[in-house]
Write a protein that holds these residues in place. Structure first.
Motif, mmCIF file in Angstrom:
data_model
loop_
_atom_site.group_PDB
_atom_site.id
_atom_site.type_symbol
_atom_site.label_atom_id
_atom_site.label_comp_id
_atom_site.label_asym_id
_atom_site.label_seq_id
_atom_site.Cartn_x
_atom_site.Cartn_y
_atom_site.Cartn_z
ATOM 1 N N HIS A 116 6.941 2.609 -0.870
ATOM 2 C CA HIS A 116 5.679 1.630 -0.717
ATOM 3 C C HIS A 116 4.804 2.906 -1.168
ATOM 4 O O HIS A 116 3.777 2.435 -1.928
ATOM 5 C CB HIS A 116 5.716 1.048 0.585
ATOM 6 C CG HIS A 116 4.352 0.099 1.026
ATOM 7 N ND1 HIS A 116 4.721 -0.930 1.070
ATOM 8 C CD2 HIS A 116 3.355 0.691 0.872
ATOM 9 C CE1 HIS A 116 3.357 -1.486 1.221
ATOM 10 N NE2 HIS A 116 2.596 -0.589 1.232
ATOM 11 N N HIS A 163 -2.249 -3.958 -2.770
ATOM 12 C CA HIS A 163 -1.192 -4.775 -2.837
ATOM 13 C C HIS A 163 -1.081 -5.768 -3.716
ATOM 14 O O HIS A 163 -0.513 -7.022 -3.719
ATOM 15 C CB HIS A 163 -0.731 -5.244 -1.424
ATOM 16 C CG HIS A 163 -0.606 -4.141 -0.558
ATOM 17 N ND1 HIS A 163 -1.524 -3.653 0.464
ATOM 18 C CD2 HIS A 163 0.324 -3.197 -0.238
ATOM 19 C CE1 HIS A 163 -1.137 -2.884 0.994
ATOM 20 N NE2 HIS A 163 -0.031 -2.190 0.665
ATOM 21 N N HIS A 203 1.281 3.493 -4.012
ATOM 22 C CA HIS A 203 -0.107 3.576 -4.027
ATOM 23 C C HIS A 203 -0.541 4.912 -4.416
ATOM 24 O O HIS A 203 -1.670 5.184 -4.907
ATOM 25 C CB HIS A 203 -0.608 3.561 -2.288
ATOM 26 C CG HIS A 203 -0.305 2.447 -1.690
ATOM 27 N ND1 HIS A 203 -0.836 1.290 -2.437
ATOM 28 C CD2 HIS A 203 0.004 1.825 -0.383
ATOM 29 C CE1 HIS A 203 -0.433 0.272 -1.474
ATOM 30 N NE2 HIS A 203 -0.046 0.823 -0.280
HETATM 31 ZN ZN LIG Z 1 0.484 -0.551 1.238
#
Ligand SMILES: [Zn+2]
Length: 224
Positions: A178, A194, A182
């Motif tokens: 995740h 997101h 980014h």
């Molecule tokens: Zn995030």
């Protein structure tokens, strides 16, 4: 894998966006080469076709790349001075990347961090074509609500220690992936978020598309 190969053939997308920003600042180059020469942070070579930058600029925000374009262009003294200030401020605020002494790692974190680094390298190579820089990775015992965190100042990924030790196998890796999305967004000059591009990557990487999600805990999670 295939994506990595295609990206290598087409050129590095991060490099292309860097050169585009430099051009927006007023200077055009065919390519950029990163160096570790600490005394010369910015220079040109190859009859003006190559921009030579110190490693630390690889992960700089777009406005810094634009400022570099302005400094090496023949623009007015005043605008070059302003651009220089932007660059100096960046160097002052961001920690040196290459060859910098890393934060001391607690003995008890070593095994968890080692497997996260393996996951980072695997995902970087297989999905991102190896374009992500290896940024500092650490564990934190202070995360209560969040499982992980990506920050640009300083540039780093922090994963919850509690998640590494108490959650089911694979949960910490999922959070790492995740945060790597980014990092990719940041590398592309986008603000980490997101939105649509995040969801696209999340699906590819088997990551939950939302910022917060339920974690499967293996046992009673240890505190701290
Ligand atoms: Zn995030």
């Amino acid at each position: 894998m295939v994506l990595g190969l295609i990206q290598r053939l087409l050129g590095d997308p991060a490099e292309a966006s860097l050169l585009a920003e430099v051009r927006a600042g007023g200077a055009s180059f065919h390519r950029v080469v990163f160096t570790r020469n600490r005394r010369v942070m910015v220079s040109t070579g190859d009859a003006g076709k190559t921009l030579r930058l110190h490693e630390r600029f690889r992960v700089a925000p777009p406005e810094v790349w634009r400022a570099i374009g302005c400094v090496v262009s023949g623009k007015s003294e005043r605008s070059r001075l302003l651009a220089k200030e932007v660059i100096v401020a960046y160097l002052r605020e961001s920690p040196p990347q290459a060859g910098a002494p890393r934060r001391r790692v607690a003995r008890t974190d070593e095994a968890d961090l080692a497997r996260l680094v393996v996951e980072f390298d695997r995902v970087n190579e297989e999905y991102f074509g190896g374009v992500l820089p290896r940024i500092p990775l650490s564990l934190s015992g202070r995360m209560r609500r969040r499982n992980g965190h990506f920050s640009t100042h300083p540039l780093e990924i922090v994963i919850s220690r509690r998640l590494c030790r108490g959650a089911e196998a694979g949960e910490a890796e999922k959070t790492l992936r995740h945060e790597m999305i980014h990092l990719w967004q940041h590398e592309q000059g986008h603000k980490p978020g997101h939105g649509r591009d995040f969801r696209r990557w999340a699906e590819k990487l088997g990551v939950h598309p939302r910022a917060t999600r339920d974690v499967t805990w293996a046992c009673d999670a240890p505190q701290g």
